[in-house]
Design a protein around this motif. Structure first.
Motif, PDB file in Angstrom:
ATOM      1  N   SER A 139     -52.424 -30.204 -15.098  1.00 25.15           N
ATOM      2  CA  SER A 139     -53.467 -30.321 -14.198  1.00 25.15           C
ATOM      3  C   SER A 139     -54.595 -31.212 -14.495  1.00 25.15           C
ATOM      4  O   SER A 139     -55.267 -31.521 -13.662  1.00 25.15           O
ATOM      5  CB  SER A 139     -53.792 -28.963 -13.597  1.00 25.15           C
ATOM      6  N   VAL A 140     -54.717 -31.408 -15.757  1.00 26.05           N
ATOM      7  CA  VAL A 140     -55.919 -32.244 -16.269  1.00 26.05           C
ATOM      8  C   VAL A 140     -55.443 -33.649 -17.050  1.00 26.05           C
ATOM      9  O   VAL A 140     -56.237 -34.206 -17.557  1.00 26.05           O
ATOM     10  CB  VAL A 140     -56.797 -31.482 -17.337  1.00 26.05           C
ATOM     11  N   GLY A 141     -54.233 -34.077 -16.705  1.00 26.48           N
ATOM     12  CA  GLY A 141     -53.918 -35.061 -16.969  1.00 26.48           C
ATOM     13  C   GLY A 141     -53.272 -35.204 -18.567  1.00 26.48           C
ATOM     14  O   GLY A 141     -53.185 -36.249 -18.940  1.00 26.48           O
ATOM     15  N   LYS A 142     -52.841 -34.106 -19.124  1.00 26.81           N
ATOM     16  CA  LYS A 142     -52.226 -34.006 -20.602  1.00 26.81           C
ATOM     17  C   LYS A 142     -50.975 -34.266 -20.067  1.00 26.81           C
ATOM     18  O   LYS A 142     -50.310 -33.588 -19.675  1.00 26.81           O
ATOM     19  CB  LYS A 142     -52.784 -32.758 -21.271  1.00 26.81           C
ATOM     20  N   LEU A 143     -50.412 -35.181 -21.031  1.00 27.09           N
ATOM     21  CA  LEU A 143     -48.965 -35.324 -21.217  1.00 27.09           C
ATOM     22  C   LEU A 143     -48.393 -34.451 -22.550  1.00 27.09           C
ATOM     23  O   LEU A 143     -48.717 -34.228 -23.386  1.00 27.09           O
ATOM     24  CB  LEU A 143     -48.786 -36.790 -21.622  1.00 27.09           C
TER      25      LEU A 143
ATOM     26  N   GLU B 155     -49.095 -33.466  -4.215  1.00 24.25           N
ATOM     27  CA  GLU B 155     -50.306 -34.265  -4.383  1.00 24.25           C
ATOM     28  C   GLU B 155     -51.343 -33.261  -4.518  1.00 24.25           C
ATOM     29  O   GLU B 155     -51.594 -32.371  -3.759  1.00 24.25           O
ATOM     30  CB  GLU B 155     -50.313 -35.038  -3.100  1.00 24.25           C
ATOM     31  N   ASN B 156     -51.984 -33.537  -5.854  1.00 20.20           N
ATOM     32  CA  ASN B 156     -53.105 -32.361  -5.939  1.00 20.20           C
ATOM     33  C   ASN B 156     -54.278 -33.280  -6.568  1.00 20.20           C
ATOM     34  O   ASN B 156     -54.251 -33.351  -8.048  1.00 20.20           O
ATOM     35  CB  ASN B 156     -52.710 -31.325  -6.632  1.00 20.20           C
ATOM     36  N   GLY B 157     -55.161 -33.652  -5.934  1.00 22.29           N
ATOM     37  CA  GLY B 157     -56.309 -34.572  -6.579  1.00 22.29           C
ATOM     38  C   GLY B 157     -55.663 -35.814  -7.375  1.00 22.29           C
ATOM     39  O   GLY B 157     -54.974 -36.567  -6.598  1.00 22.29           O
ATOM     40  N   PRO B 158     -55.738 -35.953  -8.318  1.00 27.15           N
ATOM     41  CA  PRO B 158     -55.407 -37.142  -9.176  1.00 27.15           C
ATOM     42  C   PRO B 158     -53.795 -37.113  -9.540  1.00 27.15           C
ATOM     43  O   PRO B 158     -53.287 -38.083  -9.950  1.00 27.15           O
ATOM     44  CB  PRO B 158     -56.246 -37.292 -10.466  1.00 27.15           C
TER      45      PRO B 158
ATOM     46  N   ALA C 244     -34.847 -40.087  -5.934  1.00 31.82           N
ATOM     47  CA  ALA C 244     -33.679 -39.941  -5.662  1.00 31.82           C
ATOM     48  C   ALA C 244     -33.132 -38.541  -6.143  1.00 31.82           C
ATOM     49  O   ALA C 244     -33.758 -37.661  -6.823  1.00 31.82           O
ATOM     50  CB  ALA C 244     -32.848 -41.082  -6.363  1.00 31.82           C
ATOM     51  N   ASP C 245     -31.866 -38.220  -6.085  1.00 27.74           N
ATOM     52  CA  ASP C 245     -31.607 -36.876  -6.179  1.00 27.74           C
ATOM     53  C   ASP C 245     -31.877 -36.384  -7.577  1.00 27.74           C
ATOM     54  O   ASP C 245     -32.119 -35.137  -7.874  1.00 27.74           O
ATOM     55  CB  ASP C 245     -29.989 -36.701  -6.171  1.00 27.74           C
ATOM     56  N   SER C 246     -31.866 -37.136  -8.609  1.00 28.53           N
ATOM     57  CA  SER C 246     -32.001 -36.756 -10.031  1.00 28.53           C
ATOM     58  C   SER C 246     -33.170 -37.886 -10.483  1.00 28.53           C
ATOM     59  O   SER C 246     -33.166 -38.199 -11.731  1.00 28.53           O
ATOM     60  CB  SER C 246     -30.850 -36.818 -10.889  1.00 28.53           C
ATOM     61  N   CYS C 247     -33.963 -38.278 -10.185  1.00 28.52           N
ATOM     62  CA  CYS C 247     -35.189 -39.261 -10.266  1.00 28.52           C
ATOM     63  C   CYS C 247     -36.403 -38.852  -9.894  1.00 28.52           C
ATOM     64  O   CYS C 247     -36.690 -38.726  -8.831  1.00 28.52           O
ATOM     65  CB  CYS C 247     -34.686 -40.706 -10.056  1.00 28.52           C
ATOM     66  N   TYR C 248     -37.324 -38.781 -10.924  1.00 33.41           N
ATOM     67  CA  TYR C 248     -38.482 -38.133 -10.285  1.00 33.41           C
ATOM     68  C   TYR C 248     -39.881 -39.070 -11.121  1.00 33.41           C
ATOM     69  O   TYR C 248     -39.536 -39.803 -12.217  1.00 33.41           O
ATOM     70  CB  TYR C 248     -38.999 -36.797 -10.945  1.00 33.41           C
ATOM     71  N   ILE C 249     -40.960 -39.234 -10.240  1.00 33.67           N
ATOM     72  CA  ILE C 249     -41.951 -39.963 -10.712  1.00 33.67           C
ATOM     73  C   ILE C 249     -43.255 -39.121 -10.713  1.00 33.67           C
ATOM     74  O   ILE C 249     -43.316 -38.365  -9.794  1.00 33.67           O
ATOM     75  CB  ILE C 249     -42.252 -41.298 -10.123  1.00 33.67           C
TER      76      ILE C 249
END
Length: 103
Positions: free
Chosen positions: A83-87, A16-19, A26-31
């Motif tokens: 870190s600036v919200g770019k995908l 968690e870093n600002g926004p 789960a083992d292989s699931c990330y958000i």
């Protein structure tokens, strides 16, 4: 996230870093998420074993405003938020192919 918890998963905060935030669902699931003033960019990634992501923007009430399509070239793309919200997207389709298919 509620569906993962109902299936017995226990989400873990990885960063968690600002926004910006990253969770292991789960083992292989990330958000990953990046919060803006009136919306949130969400990237859901599943690795089995090659990673593929789904990206969307939701409003603060959790309603999807739009899906963000992955690049049209390739089949398996993993997305990350900087870190600036770019995908950004990485194409892992080559990992599916054997040597004869790569030629």
């Amino acid at each position: 996230m509620a569906s993962i918890v109902s299936l017995g998963g226990s989400p873990t905060v990885l960063e968690e870093n600002g926004p910006y935030a990253r969770y292991q669902m789960a083992d292989s699931c990330y958000i990953e998420s990046y919060s803006y003033i009136d919306s949130v960019l969400i990237v859901e990634t599943v690795c089995a074993p090659i990673c593929a992501s789904h990206a969307r923007v939701i409003n603060n009430e959790g309603i999807t405003l739009r899906d963000i399509p992955y690049p049209t070239i390739g089949m398996l793309h993993e997305a990350h938020i900087d870190s600036v919200g770019k995908l950004s997207w990485t194409d892992y389709t080559d990992l599916l192919l054997d040597d004869s298919e790569r030629k």
